[in-house]
Design a protein around this motif. Structure first.
Motif, PDB file in Angstrom:
ATOM      1  N   ILE A 277       0.883  -1.170   0.000  1.00 40.68           N
ATOM      2  CA  ILE A 277       0.000   0.000   0.000  1.00 40.68           C
ATOM      3  C   ILE A 277       0.915   1.213   0.000  1.00 40.68           C
ATOM      4  CG2 ILE A 277      -1.881   1.224   1.138  1.00 40.68           C
ATOM      5  CD1 ILE A 277      -2.598  -1.358   2.584  1.00 40.68           C
ATOM      6  N   LYS A 278       0.848   1.993  -1.043  1.00 44.54           N
ATOM      7  CA  LYS A 278       1.826   3.067  -1.223  1.00 44.54           C
ATOM      8  C   LYS A 278       1.742   4.131  -0.136  1.00 44.54           C
ATOM      9  CE  LYS A 278       3.795   6.207  -4.634  1.00 44.54           C
ATOM     10  NZ  LYS A 278       3.770   6.695  -6.036  1.00 44.54           N
ATOM     11  N   ASP A 279       0.533   4.499   0.291  1.00 44.86           N
ATOM     12  CA  ASP A 279       0.370   5.585   1.260  1.00 44.86           C
ATOM     13  C   ASP A 279      -0.679   5.192   2.289  1.00 44.86           C
ATOM     14  OD1 ASP A 279       0.761   8.036   2.441  1.00 44.86           O
ATOM     15  OD2 ASP A 279       0.123   9.231   0.724  1.00 44.86           O
ATOM     16  N   SER A 280      -0.365   4.160   3.063  1.00 40.58           N
ATOM     17  CA  SER A 280      -1.356   3.537   3.944  1.00 40.58           C
ATOM     18  C   SER A 280      -1.815   4.443   5.078  1.00 40.58           C
ATOM     19  CB  SER A 280      -0.795   2.238   4.530  1.00 40.58           C
ATOM     20  OG  SER A 280       0.354   2.518   5.323  1.00 40.58           O
ATOM     21  N   ASN A 281      -1.021   5.431   5.444  1.00 39.62           N
ATOM     22  CA  ASN A 281      -1.370   6.280   6.587  1.00 39.62           C
ATOM     23  C   ASN A 281      -1.905   7.643   6.149  1.00 39.62           C
ATOM     24  OD1 ASN A 281      -1.553   6.616   9.421  1.00 39.62           O
ATOM     25  ND2 ASN A 281       0.340   7.794   9.463  1.00 39.62           N
ATOM     26  N   ILE A 282      -2.213   7.803   4.883  1.00 37.70           N
ATOM     27  CA  ILE A 282      -2.624   9.101   4.383  1.00 37.70           C
ATOM     28  C   ILE A 282      -3.905   9.596   5.054  1.00 37.70           C
ATOM     29  CG2 ILE A 282      -3.911   8.106   2.442  1.00 37.70           C
ATOM     30  CD1 ILE A 282      -3.092  10.580   0.811  1.00 37.70           C
ATOM     31  N   PRO A 283      -3.916  10.852   5.516  1.00 40.08           N
ATOM     32  CA  PRO A 283      -5.131  11.414   6.106  1.00 40.08           C
ATOM     33  C   PRO A 283      -6.022  12.035   5.037  1.00 40.08           C
ATOM     34  CG  PRO A 283      -3.314  12.926   6.403  1.00 40.08           C
ATOM     35  CD  PRO A 283      -2.760  11.739   5.670  1.00 40.08           C
TER      36      PRO A 283
END
Length: 253
Positions: A153-159
């Motif tokens: 997942i490239k940007d798993s923590n993106i808000p």
């Protein structure tokens, strides 16, 4: 009263921009959904500046604004509290973003367009304007997720994410306790492992103009170690939790 969409955001020491950010996202709700019931839920995570006071001052100007004050518990804790607030008012969809004015409301439409294709849609910061510490954390966590779960997942923590309310309720029920440092990572991993296409839609990320970055220097190693440990421990329960997510939702009588 049914709520079509709730936008949720944590806020900590954002006195310089919080009024503008609230106005910006509240405007999106009123312009795009003029005949629908919507909410903007801001959780003030024990800010030490005037963020909380400003939110209380501007609240009468924004009928769809809900302000929640809590003792400082960290970004992840504030995010989960905001999610729970949205679920409690029976929001059909929940969109999460941050209060630091690094995202543009125009990109919301890209995720909204996919709402019927999947219950969980992620944005993706292809060009990211963050402190080096945060960029390092993202790369380490991306590698950790791949090594531990075999999932990329490239940007798993993106808000910047849109989640169907009923699915978010199921995800929160499977979230480990106590609340992990970065709960958004766990939600993304569970959604991906449950077979959802997260889409990872490219969005705009702006350079931070106000406030300060809280994770710097020695905190970097501590955060990385803590997150890796939490992710590794969660692997033991992941199969059971994903199975719970795949159970069909009860049909209303």
């Amino acid at each position: 009263m049914s709520v079509l969409l709730s936008i949720v955001m944590p806020a900590y020491n954002e006195e310089a921009c919080i009024a503008d950010v609230v106005a910006m996202w509240s405007s999106l709700l009123t312009k795009q959904f003029p005949t629908e019931t919507t909410r903007l839920i801001v959780v003030n995570d024990g800010s030490r500046d005037r963020t909380g006071a400003i939110l209380d001052e501007i609240k009468p100007d924004f009928p769809n604004l809900i302000v929640v004050h809590q003792p400082n518990g960290g970004h992840g804790n504030a995010v989960v509290n905001a999610y729970r607030q949205a679920v409690a008012i029976d929001s059909e969809y929940v969109f999460q973003t941050d209060s630091d004015d690094q995202f543009v409301p125009e990109d919301f439409a890209k995720l909204w367009a996919k709402r019927f294709d999947t219950p969980f849609v992620l944005g993706c910061r292809e060009v990211r304007y963050d402190a080096l510490a945060r960029l390092v954390i993202t790369r380490i966590l991306r590698l950790s997720i791949f090594l531990i779960y075999g999932t990329y997942i490239k940007d798993s923590n993106i808000p910047f994410r849109l989640i169907r309310g009923s699915y978010l309720k199921k995800l929160l029920a499977q979230l480990p306790t106590p609340t992990p440092f970065a709960p958004n990572i766990f939600l993304a991993v569970m959604a991906k492992k449950a077979g959802n296409n997260l889409f990872n839609i490219p969005i705009t990320h702006k350079e931070r103009q106000t406030g300060t970055v809280s994770i710097l220097k020695w905190k970097l190693l501590k955060v990385c170690f803590q997150s890796f440990k939490e992710l590794a421990q969660f692997r033991l329960d992941l199969g059971r939790k994903v199975a719970a997510l795949r159970k069909p939702e009860p049909v209303a009588a």
